[in-house]
Design a protein around this motif. Structure first.
Motif, PDB file in Angstrom:
ATOM      1  N   GLN A 149       0.830  -1.211   0.000  1.00  0.00           N
ATOM      2  CA  GLN A 149       0.000   0.000   0.000  1.00  0.00           C
ATOM      3  C   GLN A 149       0.864   1.261   0.000  1.00  0.00           C
ATOM      4  N   GLY A 150       1.958   1.224   0.759  1.00  0.00           N
ATOM      5  CA  GLY A 150       2.844   2.384   0.822  1.00  0.00           C
ATOM      6  C   GLY A 150       3.482   2.664  -0.525  1.00  0.00           C
ATOM      7  N   ASP A 151       3.821   1.596  -1.228  1.00  0.00           N
ATOM      8  CA  ASP A 151       4.427   1.744  -2.545  1.00  0.00           C
ATOM      9  C   ASP A 151       3.448   2.391  -3.533  1.00  0.00           C
ATOM     10  N   ARG A 152       2.215   1.905  -3.533  1.00  0.00           N
ATOM     11  CA  ARG A 152       1.193   2.481  -4.435  1.00  0.00           C
ATOM     12  C   ARG A 152       0.944   3.940  -4.101  1.00  0.00           C
ATOM     13  N   LEU A 153       0.830   4.202  -2.809  1.00  0.00           N
ATOM     14  CA  LEU A 153       0.517   5.564  -2.370  1.00  0.00           C
ATOM     15  C   LEU A 153       1.632   6.528  -2.755  1.00  0.00           C
ATOM     16  N   ALA A 154       2.875   6.120  -2.478  1.00  0.00           N
ATOM     17  CA  ALA A 154       4.003   7.010  -2.786  1.00  0.00           C
ATOM     18  C   ALA A 154       4.075   7.280  -4.277  1.00  0.00           C
ATOM     19  N   SER A 155       3.863   6.242  -5.107  1.00  0.00           N
ATOM     20  CA  SER A 155       3.978   6.541  -6.531  1.00  0.00           C
ATOM     21  C   SER A 155       2.806   7.380  -7.020  1.00  0.00           C
ATOM     22  N   ASP A 156       1.598   7.188  -6.494  1.00  0.00           N
ATOM     23  CA  ASP A 156       0.469   8.029  -6.907  1.00  0.00           C
ATOM     24  C   ASP A 156       0.624   9.476  -6.436  1.00  0.00           C
ATOM     25  N   LEU A 157       1.212   9.657  -5.249  1.00  0.00           N
ATOM     26  CA  LEU A 157       1.390  11.026  -4.739  1.00  0.00           C
ATOM     27  C   LEU A 157       2.691  11.651  -5.241  1.00  0.00           C
ATOM     28  N   CYS A 158       3.483  10.861  -5.965  1.00  0.00           N
ATOM     29  CA  CYS A 158       4.782  11.337  -6.483  1.00  0.00           C
ATOM     30  C   CYS A 158       5.700  11.815  -5.342  1.00  0.00           C
ATOM     31  N   VAL A 159       5.755  11.059  -4.279  1.00  0.00           N
ATOM     32  CA  VAL A 159       6.670  11.388  -3.176  1.00  0.00           C
ATOM     33  C   VAL A 159       7.535  10.162  -2.906  1.00  0.00           C
ATOM     34  N   PRO A 160       8.703  10.345  -2.273  1.00  0.00           N
ATOM     35  CA  PRO A 160       9.523   9.167  -1.981  1.00  0.00           C
ATOM     36  C   PRO A 160       8.886   8.292  -0.905  1.00  0.00           C
ATOM     37  N   ARG A 161       9.138   6.996  -1.003  1.00  0.00           N
ATOM     38  CA  ARG A 161       8.735   6.065   0.055  1.00  0.00           C
ATOM     39  C   ARG A 161       9.999   5.719   0.820  1.00  0.00           C
ATOM     40  N   ILE A 162       9.967   5.979   2.117  1.00  0.00           N
ATOM     41  CA  ILE A 162      11.143   5.714   2.945  1.00  0.00           C
ATOM     42  C   ILE A 162      10.852   4.452   3.748  1.00  0.00           C
ATOM     43  N   VAL A 163      11.570   3.376   3.439  1.00  0.00           N
ATOM     44  CA  VAL A 163      11.309   2.094   4.101  1.00  0.00           C
ATOM     45  C   VAL A 163      12.475   1.803   5.044  1.00  0.00           C
ATOM     46  N   ILE A 164      12.229   2.040   6.330  1.00  0.00           N
ATOM     47  CA  ILE A 164      13.326   1.923   7.290  1.00  0.00           C
ATOM     48  C   ILE A 164      13.890   0.496   7.306  1.00  0.00           C
ATOM     49  N   GLY A 165      13.024  -0.504   7.240  1.00  0.00           N
ATOM     50  CA  GLY A 165      13.492  -1.900   7.252  1.00  0.00           C
ATOM     51  C   GLY A 165      14.467  -2.167   6.106  1.00  0.00           C
ATOM     52  N   ASP A 166      14.191  -1.602   4.910  1.00  0.00           N
ATOM     53  CA  ASP A 166      15.083  -1.819   3.760  1.00  0.00           C
ATOM     54  C   ASP A 166      16.434  -1.155   3.993  1.00  0.00           C
ATOM     55  N   VAL A 167      16.397   0.058   4.563  1.00  0.00           N
ATOM     56  CA  VAL A 167      17.650   0.779   4.816  1.00  0.00           C
ATOM     57  C   VAL A 167      18.494  -0.018   5.820  1.00  0.00           C
ATOM     58  N   ILE A 168      17.825  -0.551   6.837  1.00  0.00           N
ATOM     59  CA  ILE A 168      18.545  -1.322   7.861  1.00  0.00           C
ATOM     60  C   ILE A 168      19.077  -2.636   7.264  1.00  0.00           C
ATOM     61  N   ARG A 169      18.268  -3.282   6.432  1.00  0.00           N
ATOM     62  CA  ARG A 169      18.730  -4.527   5.790  1.00  0.00           C
ATOM     63  C   ARG A 169      19.972  -4.272   4.950  1.00  0.00           C
ATOM     64  N   GLU A 170      19.981  -3.124   4.261  1.00  0.00           N
ATOM     65  CA  GLU A 170      21.156  -2.760   3.446  1.00  0.00           C
ATOM     66  C   GLU A 170      22.391  -2.613   4.339  1.00  0.00           C
ATOM     67  N   ARG A 171      22.202  -1.925   5.483  1.00  0.00           N
ATOM     68  CA  ARG A 171      23.335  -1.716   6.403  1.00  0.00           C
ATOM     69  C   ARG A 171      23.826  -3.062   6.955  1.00  0.00           C
ATOM     70  N   ALA A 172      22.877  -3.986   7.169  1.00  0.00           N
ATOM     71  CA  ALA A 172      23.248  -5.289   7.738  1.00  0.00           C
ATOM     72  C   ALA A 172      24.089  -6.113   6.768  1.00  0.00           C
ATOM     73  N   ARG A 173      24.028  -5.777   5.475  1.00  0.00           N
ATOM     74  CA  ARG A 173      24.814  -6.536   4.490  1.00  0.00           C
ATOM     75  C   ARG A 173      26.278  -6.161   4.530  1.00  0.00           C
ATOM     76  N   VAL A 174      26.610  -4.998   5.131  1.00  0.00           N
ATOM     77  CA  VAL A 174      28.020  -4.587   5.223  1.00  0.00           C
ATOM     78  C   VAL A 174      28.696  -5.493   6.250  1.00  0.00           C
ATOM     79  N   ASP A 175      29.801  -6.122   5.842  1.00  0.00           N
ATOM     80  CA  ASP A 175      30.446  -7.104   6.708  1.00  0.00           C
ATOM     81  C   ASP A 175      31.404  -6.418   7.677  1.00  0.00           C
ATOM     82  N   ASP A 176      30.839  -5.684   8.651  1.00  0.00           N
ATOM     83  CA  ASP A 176      31.656  -5.111   9.725  1.00  0.00           C
ATOM     84  C   ASP A 176      30.920  -5.378  11.037  1.00  0.00           C
ATOM     85  N   GLU A 177      31.478  -4.869  12.141  1.00  0.00           N
ATOM     86  CA  GLU A 177      30.907  -5.207  13.448  1.00  0.00           C
ATOM     87  C   GLU A 177      29.448  -4.745  13.574  1.00  0.00           C
ATOM     88  N   VAL A 178      29.200  -3.494  13.135  1.00  0.00           N
ATOM     89  CA  VAL A 178      27.837  -2.947  13.226  1.00  0.00           C
ATOM     90  C   VAL A 178      26.888  -3.764  12.343  1.00  0.00           C
TER      91      VAL A 178
END
Ligand code: AMP
Length: 220
Positions: A16-45
């Motif tokens: 629903q967030g994806d549909r809404l953001a594209s219809d309103l022409c605004v960015p969709r900020i998905v915190i879980g995706d940003v965190i998943r990306e950070r988790a892929r970096v192979d360091d302590e954090v």
């Protein structure tokens, strides 16, 4: 409009967030995706985040706050659909403060409401793209099928935290303990739209759009 989309796991925030953001022409900020990306970096954090996510726990505040700050700094005045934040009372304060510093505020939170049994069954059925995280369901496609987005080269797989029963229980418990009070707070301050979200995707979306239009029309 600056919108936070909220709900228990499997409530349809992604779709629903994806549909809404594209219809309103605004960015969709998905915190879980940003965190998943950070988790892929192979360091302590990265490893610590991956462990916390694997256990179904919310990740440490500074990581999430940094993830959000970077995304919000990108023209928040034009609006956004924020998925996965705030998830606790502390995060409500963080969001208000961050937006305040940028001269903006959250206009409305949308709560996609489903019961726990539906949440559990949707998590069990959920598949996500291994490249872009677009969600889909085993009811539509099978593991290893192409991403639902034509423009993406990924294939769909189950989320590990959806398949681990302890992680599922932890995430649901955190939703009830930490996020439900946030939803209550938005309700009490008149900033909440509540949508019954066990219905089919289009019915939920149409109601969400008409409630948002009514809200926009009622404001000076
Ligand atoms: P989601 O894709 O929204 O289910 O988020 C996946 C995982 O990312 C969650 O289980 C948490 O470990 C982490 N996460 C997402 N949003 C937050 C948040 N606002 N605060 C802390 N951790 C979060």
């Amino acid at each position: 409009m600056r919108i936070a989309i909220m709900g228990i796991q499997g409530s349809g925030k992604g779709v629903q967030g994806d549909r809404l953001a594209s219809d309103l022409c605004v960015p969709r900020i998905v915190i879980g995706d940003v965190i998943r990306e950070r988790a892929r970096v192979d360091d302590e954090v990265g490893r610590e985040i991956a462990d916390q996510m694997g256990r179904g726990e919310l990740v440490a505040e500074p990581v999430v706050v940094q993830a959000l700050a970077v995304r919000l700094a990108l023209r928040p005045e034009d609006g956004f659909v924020l998925d996965g934040f705030p998830r606790s009372g502390t995060q409500v304060g963080t969001l208000d403060a961050m937006l305040g510093r940028l001269g903006a505020q959250l206009d409305v939170a949308i709560h996609l409401e489903i019961d726990e049994q539906t949440a559990r069954s949707r998590m069990a059925d959920r598949l996500v793209c291994s490249v872009c995280n677009a969600p889909t369901s085993r009811r539509r496609v099978g593991t290893g099928d192409p991403c639902p987005l034509d423009s993406c080269v990924g294939t769909v797989v189950p989320r590990t935290d959806d398949q681990d029963s302890v992680a599922v229980d932890t995430r649901l418990a955190e939703f009830y303990a930490l996020t439900v009070p946030v939803i209550d707070e938005y309700r009490q301050t008149g900033r909440l739209i509540e949508i019954e979200a066990t219905r089919d995707e289009d019915a939920v979306y149409d109601e969400m759009r008409s409630r948002l239009a009514a809200l926009a029309g009622s404001r000076p």
